[in-house]
Design a protein around this motif. Structure first.
Motif, mmCIF file in Angstrom:
data_model
loop_
_atom_site.group_PDB
_atom_site.id
_atom_site.type_symbol
_atom_site.label_atom_id
_atom_site.label_comp_id
_atom_site.label_asym_id
_atom_site.label_seq_id
_atom_site.Cartn_x
_atom_site.Cartn_y
_atom_site.Cartn_z
ATOM 1 N N GLN A 1 7.343 10.612 -1.985
ATOM 2 C CA GLN A 1 7.080 12.383 -1.512
ATOM 3 C C GLN A 1 6.503 13.483 -2.684
ATOM 4 O O GLN A 1 7.528 13.521 -3.653
ATOM 5 N N GLN A 2 5.365 13.971 -2.087
ATOM 6 C CA GLN A 2 6.021 15.359 -3.371
ATOM 7 C C GLN A 2 5.733 16.425 -2.293
ATOM 8 O O GLN A 2 5.734 16.274 -1.273
ATOM 9 N N ALA B 1 5.805 16.084 -9.536
ATOM 10 C CA ALA B 1 6.920 15.383 -9.185
ATOM 11 C C ALA B 1 7.843 15.615 -8.610
ATOM 12 O O ALA B 1 8.671 16.852 -9.267
ATOM 13 N N GLN B 2 7.980 15.298 -7.158
ATOM 14 C CA GLN B 2 9.473 15.050 -6.814
ATOM 15 C C GLN B 2 9.985 17.099 -6.738
ATOM 16 O O GLN B 2 9.381 17.454 -6.437
ATOM 17 N N GLY B 3 10.947 17.362 -6.513
ATOM 18 C CA GLY B 3 11.476 18.577 -6.353
ATOM 19 C C GLY B 3 12.293 19.700 -5.388
ATOM 20 O O GLY B 3 11.204 19.973 -5.027
ATOM 21 N N GLY B 4 12.987 18.724 -4.567
ATOM 22 C CA GLY B 4 12.863 19.451 -3.425
ATOM 23 C C GLY B 4 13.299 20.705 -2.881
ATOM 24 O O GLY B 4 13.377 21.625 -1.849
ATOM 25 N N HIS B 5 13.959 21.282 -4.438
ATOM 26 C CA HIS B 5 14.183 22.773 -4.169
ATOM 27 C C HIS B 5 13.367 23.449 -4.424
ATOM 28 O O HIS B 5 12.780 24.514 -3.536
ATOM 29 N N LYS B 6 11.443 23.197 -4.136
ATOM 30 C CA LYS B 6 10.154 23.574 -3.598
ATOM 31 C C LYS B 6 10.464 23.544 -2.767
ATOM 32 O O LYS B 6 9.453 24.854 -1.939
ATOM 33 N N LEU B 7 10.487 23.073 -1.833
ATOM 34 C CA LEU B 7 10.571 23.222 0.041
ATOM 35 C C LEU B 7 11.224 25.288 0.533
ATOM 36 O O LEU B 7 10.048 25.671 0.525
ATOM 37 N N ALA B 8 11.809 25.585 -0.305
ATOM 38 C CA ALA B 8 12.318 26.896 0.073
ATOM 39 C C ALA B 8 11.474 27.781 -0.427
ATOM 40 O O ALA B 8 11.564 28.851 -0.218
ATOM 41 N N GLU C 1 4.534 15.857 2.011
ATOM 42 C CA GLU C 1 3.244 15.022 1.323
ATOM 43 C C GLU C 1 3.865 13.823 0.733
ATOM 44 O O GLU C 1 4.232 13.906 0.483
ATOM 45 N N THR C 2 3.049 12.935 1.877
ATOM 46 C CA THR C 2 3.733 11.632 1.404
ATOM 47 C C THR C 2 2.165 11.059 -0.343
ATOM 48 O O THR C 2 1.439 11.638 0.522
ATOM 49 N N THR C 3 2.901 10.037 -0.428
ATOM 50 C CA THR C 3 1.668 9.826 -1.966
ATOM 51 C C THR C 3 2.407 8.412 -1.606
ATOM 52 O O THR C 3 2.832 7.740 -0.516
ATOM 53 N N TYR C 4 1.291 7.258 -2.292
ATOM 54 C CA TYR C 4 0.704 6.286 -2.340
ATOM 55 C C TYR C 4 0.864 5.688 -3.617
ATOM 56 O O TYR C 4 0.080 5.906 -4.046
ATOM 57 N N VAL D 1 -3.866 7.259 -13.425
ATOM 58 C CA VAL D 1 -4.368 8.540 -15.041
ATOM 59 C C VAL D 1 -3.378 8.573 -15.428
ATOM 60 O O VAL D 1 -1.710 8.835 -15.095
ATOM 61 N N PRO D 2 -3.025 8.404 -17.142
ATOM 62 C CA PRO D 2 -1.444 8.402 -17.630
ATOM 63 C C PRO D 2 -1.182 9.481 -17.569
ATOM 64 O O PRO D 2 -1.880 11.154 -17.642
ATOM 65 N N PHE D 3 0.800 9.623 -17.729
ATOM 66 C CA PHE D 3 1.531 10.423 -17.406
ATOM 67 C C PHE D 3 1.269 12.215 -16.369
ATOM 68 O O PHE D 3 1.277 13.144 -16.675
ATOM 69 N N THR D 4 0.268 11.676 -14.860
ATOM 70 C CA THR D 4 -0.342 12.387 -14.180
ATOM 71 C C THR D 4 0.380 12.305 -12.575
ATOM 72 O O THR D 4 -1.071 11.046 -12.205
ATOM 73 N N PRO D 5 1.048 12.402 -12.197
ATOM 74 C CA PRO D 5 1.892 12.408 -10.540
ATOM 75 C C PRO D 5 0.172 12.929 -9.995
ATOM 76 O O PRO D 5 1.113 13.768 -9.028
ATOM 77 N N VAL D 6 -1.007 12.700 -9.960
ATOM 78 C CA VAL D 6 -2.027 12.911 -9.427
ATOM 79 C C VAL D 6 -2.429 12.766 -8.066
ATOM 80 O O VAL D 6 -2.983 11.214 -8.779
ATOM 81 N N THR D 7 -2.681 12.884 -7.065
ATOM 82 C CA THR D 7 -3.066 11.859 -5.414
ATOM 83 C C THR D 7 -4.826 11.751 -6.436
ATOM 84 O O THR D 7 -5.341 12.837 -5.877
ATOM 85 N N GLY D 8 -5.125 10.348 -6.376
ATOM 86 C CA GLY D 8 -6.855 10.572 -6.254
ATOM 87 C C GLY D 8 -7.579 9.669 -6.328
ATOM 88 O O GLY D 8 -6.439 8.264 -6.081
ATOM 89 N N ARG D 9 -8.859 9.608 -6.576
ATOM 90 C CA ARG D 9 -9.854 7.935 -6.403
ATOM 91 C C ARG D 9 -9.644 7.158 -7.070
ATOM 92 O O ARG D 9 -8.896 7.834 -8.430
ATOM 93 N N ARG D 10 -9.223 5.701 -7.125
ATOM 94 C CA ARG D 10 -8.700 4.874 -8.527
ATOM 95 C C ARG D 10 -9.486 3.443 -8.405
ATOM 96 O O ARG D 10 -10.517 3.372 -9.667
#
Length: 387
Positions: free
Chosen positions: A177-178, A329-336, A342-345, A112-121
């Motif tokens: 990961q996200q 996408a990304q962002g280790g600061h979200k952990l706190a 979550e693993t992405t593929y 999906v253009p410009f969109t790091p979201v997991t889904g069916r392809r």
């Protein structure tokens, strides 16, 4: 199934496909609704010109039709002349291949253009023919690359189940990961806070209090969204995009088309001071998840990003009973903030055997690193250790 009854075609514009036919395979009732796979979203990217040959995103969608039944499978596919807007980074692969005398671009990308979201392809309705239609889509994509001297095929942010299938088919699988927030049946934000450790709970309360001082927050969706809202949000978007990417991916027309077609799938969150928006976040609403996309502000202040993008999204998800918030996408600061790794593929077919071998070795090491980091982070979530 008689494969002779299948017709595989390449289409270079979604205008060639009826919206209802595309949506029937993109979002069959058996699958959780994904707004990013809809004809309305993908065609808006084309119509607004942001996914076009001129921007290096030339549509090359594959469709499979069955005699007497019409469209039975589809694969969003783009011929790319660069690696921008993908969020799966292969610039080092391209550089190595070019240094060795090869031509990495153009390449094929299913995403999906410009969109790091997991889904069916590989978009296929469930049924006895589903596996064979999926295989036909993959086979067609690889054949297009091989027959046209295209260096590679990349399938980004696919599901874990499909990653296993593509690995079995000989593609190279990459992980990253996200950080996602999961709704454990909470009825309020305080219910969520209650499962955090005492120190983290206090920190989040302080952050929210600091961010909300002097501000009000509004959630705008459906027919409440106007062109004035888009004008304001576009200003926020351009500010963030210019600072982070140099050239923002979307244009003003993109937002108007999305608002016109997918208003019920859109959540705009605005932070307002004295009645004037100073920050905003755009989210898409899926069947059971909230998908954070873009944010921006004209008045930076402490914790405002966390409140607008993360905590307000959690509030909305709880109110709607959504299971997950995916904040990009990304962002280790979200952990706190209660977002867990979550693993992405992604999956990759590379024509040149030497480059494929080098990439395979690299991915083996990278997967181990991603797994170690994810395990490390999961041990450090803000949740109570007894829960």
């Amino acid at each position: 199934m008689d494969d002779a009854r299948l017709e595989v075609r390449l289409v270079k514009s979604l205008d060639e496909i009826d919206a209802s036919d595309w949506n029937a395979v993109a979002n069959p009732g058996s699958e959780s609704y994904d707004p990013f796979l809809s004809w309305q979203f993908l065609q808006a990217m084309e119509e607004s010109g942001v996914a076009s040959p001129e921007t290096g995103w030339a549509p090359h969608h594959i469709i499979v039709e069955k005699a007497g039944q019409g469209l039975c499978g589809a694969m969003p596919l783009y011929l790319k002349s660069h690696s921008q807007g993908e969020f799966v980074f292969d610039h080092s692969w391209a550089d190595a291949y070019e240094r060795a005398g090869g031509h990495y671009y153009p390449k094929l990308l299913s995403a999906v253009p410009f969109t790091p979201v997991t889904g069916r392809r590989r978009l296929v309705r469930p049924g006895p023919d589903a596996t064979q239609i999926s295989d036909a889509l993959l086979g067609a994509a690889v054949k297009i690359a091989a027959d046209n001297d295209i260096s590679s095929l990349h399938i980004n942010f696919l599901t874990g189940e499909d990653a296993l299938r593509l690995e079995a088919a000989g593609l190279l699988v990459r992980t990253d990961q996200q950080f996602h927030w999961h709704n454990d049946g909470y009825e309020s934000f305080d219910d969520f806070l209650a499962v955090l450790s005492s120190a983290k709970r206090k920190n989040l309360r302080k952050e929210r209090h600091k961010a909300q001082e002097g501000l009000t927050f509004s959630h705008i969706t459906g027919n409440e969204i106007t062109e004035d809202h888009w004008d304001v949000f576009y200003e926020f978007y351009m500010d963030t995009g210019a600072r982070k990417w140099g050239t923002p991916y979307l244009n003003r027309a993109s937002f108007s088309l999305l608002g016109e077609r997918l208003a019920d799938d859109i959540l705009l969150i605005f932070a307002e001071e004295d009645g004037h928006p100073i920050a905003g976040a755009l989210n898409m609403i899926g069947g059971d998840r909230l998908l954070g996309r873009y944010w921006g502000t004209v008045s930076p202040r402490p914790m405002l990003h966390f409140e607008t993008c993360y905590y307000q999204a959690i509030d909305f998800a709880i109110s709607r009973g959504l299971k997950t918030v995916e904040a990009g996408a990304q962002g280790g600061h979200k952990l706190a903030r209660g977002y867990v790794p979550e693993t992405t593929y992604s999956a990759h077919w590379i024509a040149h055997e030497g480059l494929a071998g080098a990439v395979e070795e690299y991915l083996d090491r990278e997967r181990q690193m991603v797994e170690r980091e994810s395990n490390f982070l999961r041990e450090r979530t803000p949740f109570k250790k007894d829960g």
